[in-house]
Motif scaffolding. Structure first.
Motif, PDB file in Angstrom:
ATOM      1  N   LEU A   1     -11.642   7.880 -13.303  1.00 20.97           N
ATOM      2  CA  LEU A   1     -10.630   6.825 -13.337  1.00 20.97           C
ATOM      3  C   LEU A   1     -10.972   5.660 -12.413  1.00 20.97           C
ATOM      4  CD1 LEU A   1      -7.967   6.299 -14.745  1.00 20.97           C
ATOM      5  CD2 LEU A   1      -6.780   7.446 -12.902  1.00 20.97           C
ATOM      6  N   GLN A   2     -11.950   5.887 -11.541  1.00 22.84           N
ATOM      7  CA  GLN A   2     -12.272   4.894 -10.502  1.00 22.84           C
ATOM      8  C   GLN A   2     -12.558   3.484 -11.033  1.00 22.84           C
ATOM      9  OE1 GLN A   2     -15.220   6.390  -7.835  1.00 22.84           O
ATOM     10  NE2 GLN A   2     -15.029   4.671  -6.437  1.00 22.84           N
ATOM     11  N   PRO A   3     -13.407   3.339 -12.088  1.00 22.97           N
ATOM     12  CA  PRO A   3     -13.703   1.983 -12.553  1.00 22.97           C
ATOM     13  C   PRO A   3     -12.459   1.227 -13.032  1.00 22.97           C
ATOM     14  CG  PRO A   3     -14.862   3.623 -13.902  1.00 22.97           C
ATOM     15  CD  PRO A   3     -14.196   4.355 -12.801  1.00 22.97           C
ATOM     16  N   LEU A   4     -11.554   1.929 -13.698  1.00 19.49           N
ATOM     17  CA  LEU A   4     -10.334   1.288 -14.201  1.00 19.49           C
ATOM     18  C   LEU A   4      -9.467   0.807 -13.042  1.00 19.49           C
ATOM     19  CD1 LEU A   4      -8.328   0.649 -16.563  1.00 19.49           C
ATOM     20  CD2 LEU A   4      -7.353   2.897 -16.131  1.00 19.49           C
ATOM     21  N   ILE A   5      -9.229   1.702 -12.067  1.00 18.27           N
ATOM     22  CA  ILE A   5      -8.352   1.358 -10.951  1.00 18.27           C
ATOM     23  C   ILE A   5      -8.967   0.248 -10.104  1.00 18.27           C
ATOM     24  CG2 ILE A   5      -7.135   2.258  -8.935  1.00 18.27           C
ATOM     25  CD1 ILE A   5      -6.137   3.695 -11.252  1.00 18.27           C
ATOM     26  N   GLU A   6     -10.287   0.306  -9.931  1.00 19.47           N
ATOM     27  CA  GLU A   6     -10.961  -0.713  -9.134  1.00 19.47           C
ATOM     28  C   GLU A   6     -10.785  -2.101  -9.760  1.00 19.47           C
ATOM     29  OE1 GLU A   6     -15.045   0.442  -8.497  1.00 19.47           O
ATOM     30  OE2 GLU A   6     -14.437   1.388  -6.611  1.00 19.47           O
ATOM     31  N   GLN A   7     -11.064  -2.180 -11.064  1.00 18.82           N
ATOM     32  CA  GLN A   7     -10.958  -3.451 -11.779  1.00 18.82           C
ATOM     33  C   GLN A   7      -9.509  -3.939 -11.755  1.00 18.82           C
ATOM     34  OE1 GLN A   7     -13.667  -5.119 -12.989  1.00 18.82           O
ATOM     35  NE2 GLN A   7     -12.132  -6.727 -13.112  1.00 18.82           N
ATOM     36  N   ALA A   8      -8.576  -3.037 -12.045  1.00 21.03           N
ATOM     37  CA  ALA A   8      -7.154  -3.405 -12.040  1.00 21.03           C
ATOM     38  C   ALA A   8      -6.734  -3.843 -10.650  1.00 21.03           C
ATOM     39  CB  ALA A   8      -6.300  -2.236 -12.511  1.00 21.03           C
ATOM     40  N   GLY A   9      -7.258  -3.153  -9.621  1.00 22.09           N
ATOM     41  CA  GLY A   9      -6.932  -3.502  -8.243  1.00 22.09           C
ATOM     42  C   GLY A   9      -7.380  -4.912  -7.892  1.00 22.09           C
ATOM     43  N   ASN A  10      -8.583  -5.275  -8.359  1.00 24.39           N
ATOM     44  CA  ASN A  10      -9.095  -6.626  -8.111  1.00 24.39           C
ATOM     45  C   ASN A  10      -8.220  -7.677  -8.790  1.00 24.39           C
ATOM     46  OD1 ASN A  10     -11.184  -5.774  -6.567  1.00 24.39           O
ATOM     47  ND2 ASN A  10     -12.700  -5.760  -8.225  1.00 24.39           N
ATOM     48  N   ASP A  11      -7.880  -7.423 -10.066  1.00 26.83           N
ATOM     49  CA  ASP A  11      -7.036  -8.372 -10.798  1.00 26.83           C
ATOM     50  C   ASP A  11      -5.681  -8.519 -10.110  1.00 26.83           C
ATOM     51  OD1 ASP A  11      -9.128  -8.384 -12.487  1.00 26.83           O
ATOM     52  OD2 ASP A  11      -8.158  -7.278 -14.121  1.00 26.83           O
ATOM     53  N   TYR A  12      -5.146  -7.367  -9.672  1.00 29.26           N
ATOM     54  CA  TYR A  12      -3.831  -7.350  -9.031  1.00 29.26           C
ATOM     55  C   TYR A  12      -3.864  -8.142  -7.735  1.00 29.26           C
ATOM     56  CZ  TYR A  12       0.570  -5.300  -7.362  1.00 29.26           C
ATOM     57  OH  TYR A  12       1.849  -5.110  -6.914  1.00 29.26           O
ATOM     58  N   HIS A  13      -4.970  -8.009  -7.015  1.00 25.14           N
ATOM     59  CA  HIS A  13      -5.096  -8.704  -5.736  1.00 25.14           C
ATOM     60  C   HIS A  13      -5.069 -10.223  -5.928  1.00 25.14           C
ATOM     61  CE1 HIS A  13      -6.127  -9.331  -1.595  1.00 25.14           C
ATOM     62  NE2 HIS A  13      -7.152 -10.084  -1.941  1.00 25.14           N
ATOM     63  N   LEU A  14      -5.651 -10.701  -7.027  1.00 20.69           N
ATOM     64  CA  LEU A  14      -5.674 -12.138  -7.294  1.00 20.69           C
ATOM     65  C   LEU A  14      -4.257 -12.669  -7.502  1.00 20.69           C
ATOM     66  CD1 LEU A  14      -8.788 -12.485  -9.610  1.00 20.69           C
ATOM     67  CD2 LEU A  14      -8.577 -13.039  -7.190  1.00 20.69           C
ATOM     68  N   ALA A  15      -3.392 -11.851  -8.088  1.00 21.56           N
ATOM     69  CA  ALA A  15      -2.023 -12.277  -8.328  1.00 21.56           C
ATOM     70  C   ALA A  15      -1.126 -12.022  -7.114  1.00 21.56           C
ATOM     71  CB  ALA A  15      -1.461 -11.571  -9.557  1.00 21.56           C
ATOM     72  N   HIS A  16      -1.452 -10.991  -6.349  1.00 23.73           N
ATOM     73  CA  HIS A  16      -0.658 -10.663  -5.166  1.00 23.73           C
ATOM     74  C   HIS A  16      -1.579 -10.638  -3.959  1.00 23.73           C
ATOM     75  CE1 HIS A  16       1.210  -8.862  -8.700  1.00 23.73           C
ATOM     76  NE2 HIS A  16       2.372  -9.080  -8.115  1.00 23.73           N
ATOM     77  N   LEU A  17      -1.741 -11.823  -3.344  1.00 19.84           N
ATOM     78  CA  LEU A  17      -2.804 -11.965  -2.346  1.00 19.84           C
ATOM     79  C   LEU A  17      -2.592 -11.104  -1.111  1.00 19.84           C
ATOM     80  CD1 LEU A  17      -3.768 -15.706  -2.599  1.00 19.84           C
ATOM     81  CD2 LEU A  17      -5.161 -13.708  -3.156  1.00 19.84           C
ATOM     82  N   ASN A  18      -1.358 -10.725  -0.800  1.00 20.41           N
ATOM     83  CA  ASN A  18      -1.185  -9.897   0.396  1.00 20.41           C
ATOM     84  C   ASN A  18      -1.261  -8.406   0.082  1.00 20.41           C
ATOM     85  OD1 ASN A  18       1.168  -9.790  -0.953  1.00 20.41           O
ATOM     86  ND2 ASN A  18       2.503  -9.991   0.836  1.00 20.41           N
ATOM     87  N   SER A  19      -1.615  -8.070  -1.159  1.00 22.39           N
ATOM     88  CA  SER A  19      -1.810  -6.655  -1.481  1.00 22.39           C
ATOM     89  C   SER A  19      -3.165  -6.208  -0.950  1.00 22.39           C
ATOM     90  CB  SER A  19      -1.741  -6.436  -2.987  1.00 22.39           C
ATOM     91  OG  SER A  19      -2.861  -7.024  -3.606  1.00 22.39           O
ATOM     92  N   ASN A  20      -3.282  -4.940  -0.650  1.00 25.61           N
ATOM     93  CA  ASN A  20      -4.539  -4.429  -0.104  1.00 25.61           C
ATOM     94  C   ASN A  20      -4.771  -3.052  -0.710  1.00 25.61           C
ATOM     95  OD1 ASN A  20      -6.758  -3.792   1.358  1.00 25.61           O
ATOM     96  ND2 ASN A  20      -5.726  -3.726   3.352  1.00 25.61           N
ATOM     97  N   ILE A  21      -5.553  -3.019  -1.789  1.00 24.65           N
ATOM     98  CA  ILE A  21      -5.736  -1.762  -2.523  1.00 24.65           C
ATOM     99  C   ILE A  21      -7.140  -1.231  -2.298  1.00 24.65           C
ATOM    100  CG2 ILE A  21      -5.776  -0.708  -4.808  1.00 24.65           C
ATOM    101  CD1 ILE A  21      -3.709  -2.906  -5.575  1.00 24.65           C
ATOM    102  N   ILE A  22      -7.195  -0.022  -1.771  1.00 25.01           N
ATOM    103  CA  ILE A  22      -8.491   0.592  -1.483  1.00 25.01           C
ATOM    104  C   ILE A  22      -8.696   1.747  -2.448  1.00 25.01           C
ATOM    105  CG2 ILE A  22      -9.822   1.840   0.259  1.00 25.01           C
ATOM    106  CD1 ILE A  22      -7.910   0.310   2.288  1.00 25.01           C
TER     107      ILE A  22
END
Lengths: 291, 330
Positions: free
Chosen positions: A38-59
């Motif tokens: 599942l890692q590639p999906l969550i990583e990509q989604a995390g990056n997209d999410y970060h662009l919309a929510h700049l103070n999010s921090n997803i590791i």
């Protein structure tokens, strides 16, 4: 004087990590650990999410389904990802965890190109993986010794495969490989090998995908369970997720991610499923409740 | 002259009498002119010294705590298999049935222990003659450009990450073994060949040190007695350097025993008692790295892996102990 400077800089150096850890606490941190599938999906989604929510921090980290489940149970991470149901794992109290099924991934048996077989019945597969059939001739192929390549014990893909095909029987003790990529490489180059990998890795002309009872392993055959070898990708939280984590899971389940990103990575959207499966492998029809 | 000064004068007179010193003259110091506070307060140098000592002590304490913590942690987790899950320790060491998720009767590490030792010993056996030959060439025959070249080659070999070795093994060595011997090509032989390249620089550089440590006089005496160069090397240099060469081999073995990634990629990871060099097998490290992520903390499969880790830790302590033992005998 020089010595003194050295001492001071040494202390600074030792203290530096503390400062760094302190700084990162400003943002809401979501740590997601577990299933490497599942890692590639969550990583990509995390990056997209970060662009919309700049103070999010997803590791996002891998580590395996077992790690994901035990880390989330221990409260060390916000989300543990897994290919298998939590209540099938010993040592995990599933009642304390919340299950979010975010995608479906198919699994396909593969063989070396030279074995002369492209279709097997589930019974034949079971016989091969439990060591009862040892030559490709016995299943209509060439006179060639069968070499079984298994996934590592406890890997999500292997657990799913064994639950659905071996139905509780013990697999023959054989080679084990840690990753889809290595399995594919070995099967493509070694005569007589058989294994199984998840769909996103299977589009390779150098390996022979095996159909089961003449059903083709395609994403179209999964929603109706016509192709029965598939598993959910789970995101588990301990109890109710906090606000930031809940928002991110909602984002993963949103139409945008499910329609665009999920198929792009090779998974199947959870919304397309026309059946559901529980941890005891019981299949229930949904009947268009979603779309 | 007070008593103290008289004593001093006596010593000086004696020294002069024995012709140790030629002449000493005492200068009287006015006690009023001496700045007592400056003499009794700490100098800048003393403060620096204390600082340095303090820092060093701190670093040592941190490292010591770390080591104790590591050993303690691995020990507690590794022993849980025997204490909590009631696995018989002899069963663990001598049975080769490995499937911890099936229960405590299937926690036997013998196949992995045998494989780990097999690849380690074979790699050391294979690498040692090459290492000694290269080291002899570098110290006894050539000492110019060629030596510097060989030295940089060895340093290069050390610097290559193990994943690169593993990948080379997977794409080059495994297919070659497959075409020659059949089967899948995965197994002890492939792992041995990879480890051979990985431990060669370790053993070589330590063997070079061993030969360099043999005193020049020995070689010269041997030559003076009319021995040829080969006779000198065989009867003198090799004999004199033997303890250090043994140390070098054990260091190499320690490295081979602990190597995880490269071995995991070429050994096949089948927990079977190896019956030949090209049948797939599994080492302690390859099982650890490929399984840790798939087990749940605190369960038997997880504890069993910690027991493997404890076994590895004990082995590396044994290797260390051997090195010290051989060092003492010298």
């Amino acid at each position: 004087m020089h010595k003194l400077k050295l001492g001071k800089s040494l202390i600074l150096f030792l203290a530096l990590p503390l400062f760094l850890v302190g700084c990162s606490k400003d943002h809401a941190k979501i740590t997601i650990v577990g299933s490497s599938a599942l890692q590639p999906l969550i990583e990509q989604a995390g990056n997209d999410y970060h662009l919309a929510h700049l103070n999010s921090n997803i590791i996002v980290q891998g580590g395996g389904s077992g790690t994901g489940l035990s880390q989330v149970q221990a409260g060390a991470v916000q989300v543990g990802t897994s290919d298998v149901f939590a209540d099938t794992q010993k040592g995990i109290d599933a009642s304390k965890l919340r299950d979010y099924q975010v995608a479906v991934v198919g699994i396909v048996p593969i063989a070396n190109k030279g074995v002369g077989v492209s279709n097997l019945s589930p019974k034949q597969l079971m016989a091969i993986f439990t060591g009862k059939i040892t030559n490709w001739r016995q299943v209509g192929g060439k006179n060639l010794h069968i070499i079984v390549i298994n996934r590592s014990r406890g890997s999500g893909t292997r657990t799913t495969f064994e639950n659905l095909i071996l139905k509780g029987k013990e697999a023959v003790n054989s080679q084990e490989q840690d990753s889809n990529g290595t399995v594919k490489k070995i099967v493509s180059t070694t005569p007589g090998t058989i294994s199984y990998i998840s769909f996103p890795y299977a589009n390779d002309p150098n390996i022979q995908k095996l159909s089961m009872d003449h059903v083709q392993p395609t994403n179209q055959n999964i929603p109706t369970n016509k192709w029965p070898l598939w598993s959910y990708e789970h995101m588990y939280t301990k109890g109710k997720p906090d606000k930031e984590t809940a928002a991110f899971i909602t984002y993963i389940l949103s139409k945008k991610v499910q329609r665009e990103l999920v198929p792009k990575i090779g998974y199947l959207s959870i919304n397309e499923m026309k059946v559901t499966r529980d941890s005891q492998n019981r299949i229930t029809k949904v009947g268009g409740a979603h779309e | 002259m007070n008593k103290h000064e008289q004593d001093l004068q006596e010593v000086v007179d004696q020294a002069i009498a024995q012709q140790k010193v030629a002449h000493v003259k005492f200068k009287k110091i006015d006690p009023e002119s001496v700045d007592i506070t400056r003499l009794t307060s700490q100098s800048k140098e003393t403060r620096q010294e204390r600082w340095g000592k303090g820092l060093t002590a701190l670093a040592i304490v941190i490292i010591a705590i770390l080591i104790v913590a590591i050993i303690g942690f691995v020990g507690v987790h590794g022993l849980a298999t025997f204490v909590n899950d009631k696995v018989n320790i002899f069963h663990f060491l001598f049975s080769s049935s490995w499937n911890p998720s099936a229960g405590k009767d299937h926690v036997g590490a013998a196949a992995m222990i045998v494989t780990s030792f097999a690849v380690t010993l074979l790699a050391a056996l294979l690498a040692t003659p090459f290492a000694i030959a290269i080291a002899l060439f570098m110290t006894e025959y050539e000492s110019g450009k060629q030596t510097r070249f060989l030295q940089s080659v060895m340093e290069l070999l050390v610097g290559i990450p193990s994943v690169v070795y593993g990948f080379l093994g997977l794409t080059v060595i495994v297919p070659v073994i497959r075409t020659i011997f059949g089967g899948t090509g995965f197994g002890i032989l492939a792992a041995t060949l990879i480890l051979f390249v990985m431990v060669l620089p370790t053993i070589t550089s330590l063997t070079v040190d061993a030969f360099k440590a043999v005193p020049k006089d020995l070689r010269q005496s041997s030559a003076a007695l009319g021995a040829t160069r080969w006779q000198t090397i065989y009867h003198v240099v090799l004999r004199a350097a033997r303890p250090r060469i043994l140390t070098a081999i054990i260091f190499g073995m320690a490295r081979a025993f602990g190597e995880a990634l490269a071995v995991q990629m070429v050994i096949g990871n089948a927990v079977l008692m190896p019956y030949n060099l090209v049948s797939p097998a599994a080492t302690l490290t390859s099982q650890l790295t490929s399984q840790m992520g798939n087990t749940v903390m605190g369960t038997l499969p997880n504890n069993a892996l910690w027991s493997l880790a404890l076994l590895l830790l004990i082995m590396s302590l044994v290797f260390n102990f051997l090195v010290r033992l051989i060092g003492k005998k010298r």
